[in-house]
Design a protein around this motif. Structure first.
Motif, PDB file in Angstrom:
ATOM      1  N   ASP A 191       0.820  -1.214   0.000  1.00 39.41           N
ATOM      2  CA  ASP A 191       0.000   0.000   0.000  1.00 39.41           C
ATOM      3  C   ASP A 191       0.856   1.267   0.000  1.00 39.41           C
ATOM      4  O   ASP A 191       0.318   2.371  -0.005  1.00 39.41           O
ATOM      5  CB  ASP A 191      -0.913  -0.015   1.237  1.00 39.41           C
ATOM      6  N   GLY A 192       2.178   1.094   0.032  1.00 37.88           N
ATOM      7  CA  GLY A 192       3.076   2.235  -0.076  1.00 37.88           C
ATOM      8  C   GLY A 192       3.740   2.686   1.200  1.00 37.88           C
ATOM      9  O   GLY A 192       4.566   3.615   1.184  1.00 37.88           O
ATOM     10  N   GLN A 193       3.400   2.075   2.328  1.00 35.32           N
ATOM     11  CA  GLN A 193       4.043   2.496   3.574  1.00 35.32           C
ATOM     12  C   GLN A 193       5.517   2.109   3.565  1.00 35.32           C
ATOM     13  O   GLN A 193       5.897   1.071   3.014  1.00 35.32           O
ATOM     14  CB  GLN A 193       3.357   1.848   4.777  1.00 35.32           C
ATOM     15  N   LEU A 194       6.350   2.933   4.174  1.00 36.86           N
ATOM     16  CA  LEU A 194       7.778   2.656   4.273  1.00 36.86           C
ATOM     17  C   LEU A 194       8.119   2.014   5.608  1.00 36.86           C
ATOM     18  O   LEU A 194       7.490   2.296   6.636  1.00 36.86           O
ATOM     19  CB  LEU A 194       8.578   3.949   4.125  1.00 36.86           C
ATOM     20  N   GLY A 195       9.147   1.184   5.580  1.00 38.17           N
ATOM     21  CA  GLY A 195       9.624   0.581   6.816  1.00 38.17           C
ATOM     22  C   GLY A 195      10.069   1.617   7.826  1.00 38.17           C
ATOM     23  O   GLY A 195       9.926   1.421   9.039  1.00 38.17           O
ATOM     24  N   LEU A 196      10.612   2.729   7.352  1.00 41.96           N
ATOM     25  CA  LEU A 196      11.024   3.809   8.255  1.00 41.96           C
ATOM     26  C   LEU A 196       9.877   4.270   9.139  1.00 41.96           C
ATOM     27  O   LEU A 196      10.071   4.603  10.319  1.00 41.96           O
ATOM     28  CB  LEU A 196      11.555   4.992   7.444  1.00 41.96           C
ATOM     29  N   ASP A 197       8.670   4.306   8.565  1.00 42.15           N
ATOM     30  CA  ASP A 197       7.507   4.764   9.326  1.00 42.15           C
ATOM     31  C   ASP A 197       6.847   3.621  10.084  1.00 42.15           C
ATOM     32  O   ASP A 197       6.451   3.788  11.247  1.00 42.15           O
ATOM     33  CB  ASP A 197       6.501   5.419   8.374  1.00 42.15           C
ATOM     34  N   ARG A 198       6.746   2.468   9.469  1.00 46.09           N
ATOM     35  CA  ARG A 198       6.045   1.358  10.129  1.00 46.09           C
ATOM     36  C   ARG A 198       6.784   0.909  11.389  1.00 46.09           C
ATOM     37  O   ARG A 198       6.164   0.546  12.385  1.00 46.09           O
ATOM     38  CB  ARG A 198       5.885   0.185   9.163  1.00 46.09           C
ATOM     39  N   TYR A 199       8.107   0.930  11.319  1.00 50.06           N
ATOM     40  CA  TYR A 199       8.893   0.463  12.453  1.00 50.06           C
ATOM     41  C   TYR A 199       9.390   1.599  13.350  1.00 50.06           C
ATOM     42  O   TYR A 199      10.176   1.360  14.269  1.00 50.06           O
ATOM     43  CB  TYR A 199      10.097  -0.340  11.957  1.00 50.06           C
ATOM     44  N   GLY A 200       8.949   2.822  13.091  1.00 54.67           N
ATOM     45  CA  GLY A 200       9.379   3.948  13.913  1.00 54.67           C
ATOM     46  C   GLY A 200      10.867   4.226  13.813  1.00 54.67           C
ATOM     47  O   GLY A 200      11.505   4.649  14.779  1.00 54.67           O
ATOM     48  N   LEU A 201      11.435   4.015  12.631  1.00 57.04           N
ATOM     49  CA  LEU A 201      12.885   4.128  12.476  1.00 57.04           C
ATOM     50  C   LEU A 201      13.357   5.557  12.252  1.00 57.04           C
ATOM     51  O   LEU A 201      14.545   5.845  12.414  1.00 57.04           O
ATOM     52  CB  LEU A 201      13.348   3.235  11.321  1.00 57.04           C
ATOM     53  N   LYS A 241      14.586   6.672  15.478  1.00 59.59           N
ATOM     54  CA  LYS A 241      15.855   6.033  15.820  1.00 59.59           C
ATOM     55  C   LYS A 241      17.005   6.699  15.093  1.00 59.59           C
ATOM     56  O   LYS A 241      18.067   6.943  15.680  1.00 59.59           O
ATOM     57  CB  LYS A 241      15.814   4.548  15.478  1.00 59.59           C
ATOM     58  N   LEU A 242      16.824   7.012  13.827  1.00 57.32           N
ATOM     59  CA  LEU A 242      17.870   7.711  13.083  1.00 57.32           C
ATOM     60  C   LEU A 242      18.211   9.040  13.751  1.00 57.32           C
ATOM     61  O   LEU A 242      19.388   9.414  13.867  1.00 57.32           O
ATOM     62  CB  LEU A 242      17.429   7.951  11.641  1.00 57.32           C
ATOM     63  N   ARG A 265      17.802   9.830  16.939  1.00 54.96           N
ATOM     64  CA  ARG A 265      18.511   9.584  18.204  1.00 54.96           C
ATOM     65  C   ARG A 265      19.973   9.231  17.956  1.00 54.96           C
ATOM     66  O   ARG A 265      20.848   9.539  18.768  1.00 54.96           O
ATOM     67  CB  ARG A 265      17.825   8.456  18.983  1.00 54.96           C
ATOM     68  N   LEU A 266      20.240   8.566  16.839  1.00 59.84           N
ATOM     69  CA  LEU A 266      21.605   8.156  16.514  1.00 59.84           C
ATOM     70  C   LEU A 266      22.407   9.283  15.878  1.00 59.84           C
ATOM     71  O   LEU A 266      23.597   9.115  15.595  1.00 59.84           O
ATOM     72  CB  LEU A 266      21.576   6.943  15.580  1.00 59.84           C
ATOM     73  N   GLY A 267      21.753  10.424  15.658  1.00 55.96           N
ATOM     74  CA  GLY A 267      22.458  11.562  15.099  1.00 55.96           C
ATOM     75  C   GLY A 267      22.627  11.528  13.594  1.00 55.96           C
ATOM     76  O   GLY A 267      23.464  12.251  13.048  1.00 55.96           O
ATOM     77  N   VAL A 268      21.854  10.678  12.911  1.00 54.95           N
ATOM     78  CA  VAL A 268      21.917  10.620  11.448  1.00 54.95           C
ATOM     79  C   VAL A 268      21.120  11.791  10.889  1.00 54.95           C
ATOM     80  O   VAL A 268      19.946  11.969  11.223  1.00 54.95           O
ATOM     81  CB  VAL A 268      21.358   9.285  10.926  1.00 54.95           C
TER      82      VAL A 268
END
Length: 235
Positions: A202-212, A215-216, A218-221
């Motif tokens: 349906d177009g959702q990205l893993g970045l959004d589904r997994y709350g990443l 995390k990025l 927090r890691l300073g990316v």
């Protein structure tokens, strides 16, 4: 080397074995908390095959297949033969004739921590096999060993009667007493993956589904435009 042949060990229920065969090795390994996986060195001689069976274990001397002959007698429908040696061995301890005898007894396949041969014939007769090596080197029948005792392969202990599941991705062992529990955990994981697959379609990205994204952060990316990145490189 002395040894022992253990007869009639307890086995996982065949309905649980067959239920586990519905899932991939990766799914089952994840469902068990990323445990039970044999190493990447044991590879299939065929493609597109998944099989599950109850382990009949063999501990042999390197270059010697006497105990495989002894193990054939202990095999029954639904079993899967697991062969290992007391020290590393790549000789072709198993081939077409063994597979013929095992297929006649309803054995579902072979996992070998040593070598096998006659791979073309194994594929032609539809006998699934996974092995550490493929080698035309033959063997002798001279030294004692054991059948249906605990063995270790790549740090995983396999007891007779445990469930062995193997496919293109590798091999996993499921302890006999955990078989039903792991079936349920694998079903739950597949259901979760089905929901994720639908979301990705349906177009959702893993970045959004997994709350990443969080995390990025927090890691300073950092996100930068190409111009910003290039300017920083030139500075």
């Amino acid at each position: 080397m002395s040894g022992v042949i253990v007869t009639g060990p307890p086995k996982a229920a065949i309905e649980d074995v067959d239920a586990l065969a519905r899932f991939g090795v990766a799914t089952v390994g994840e469902a068990m908390g990323r445990t039970g996986l044999l190493g990447t060195g044991i590879r299939p001689v065929q493609q597109g095959v998944r099989v599950a069976g109850t382990a009949v274990t063999v501990l042999s001397w390197p270059g010697d297949n006497l105990m495989i002959h002894a193990a054939v007698e202990q095999c029954a429908p639904g079993d899967l033969l697991v062969v290992t040696t007391t020290s590393p061995c790549t000789d072709g301890l198993f081939g077409e004739l063994f597979a013929t005898a095992l297929q006649r007894r309803g054995v579902r396949g072979l996992v070998s921590n040593a070598g096998i041969r006659d791979t073309r014939e194994l594929r032609a007769m539809g006998f699934p096999a996974w092995a550490r090596a493929v080698s035309a080197q033959g063997s002798v029948k001279a030294t004692g060993g054991s059948v249906n005792v605990p063995v270790a392969v790549d740090g995983q202990v396999i007891h007779p009667g445990d469930v062995i599941l193997a496919d293109d991705d590798g091999v996993v062992v499921v302890p006999r007493r955990r078989a039903r529990e792991v079936v349920a955990a694998s079903e739950a994981r597949e259901e979760k993956e089905a929901r994720t697959r639908a979301a990705f379609l349906d177009g959702q990205l893993g970045l959004d589904r997994y709350g990443l994204r969080e995390k990025l952060e927090r890691l300073g990316v950092e996100y930068r435009t190409y111009e910003e990145y290039a300017a920083g490189e030139e500075a």
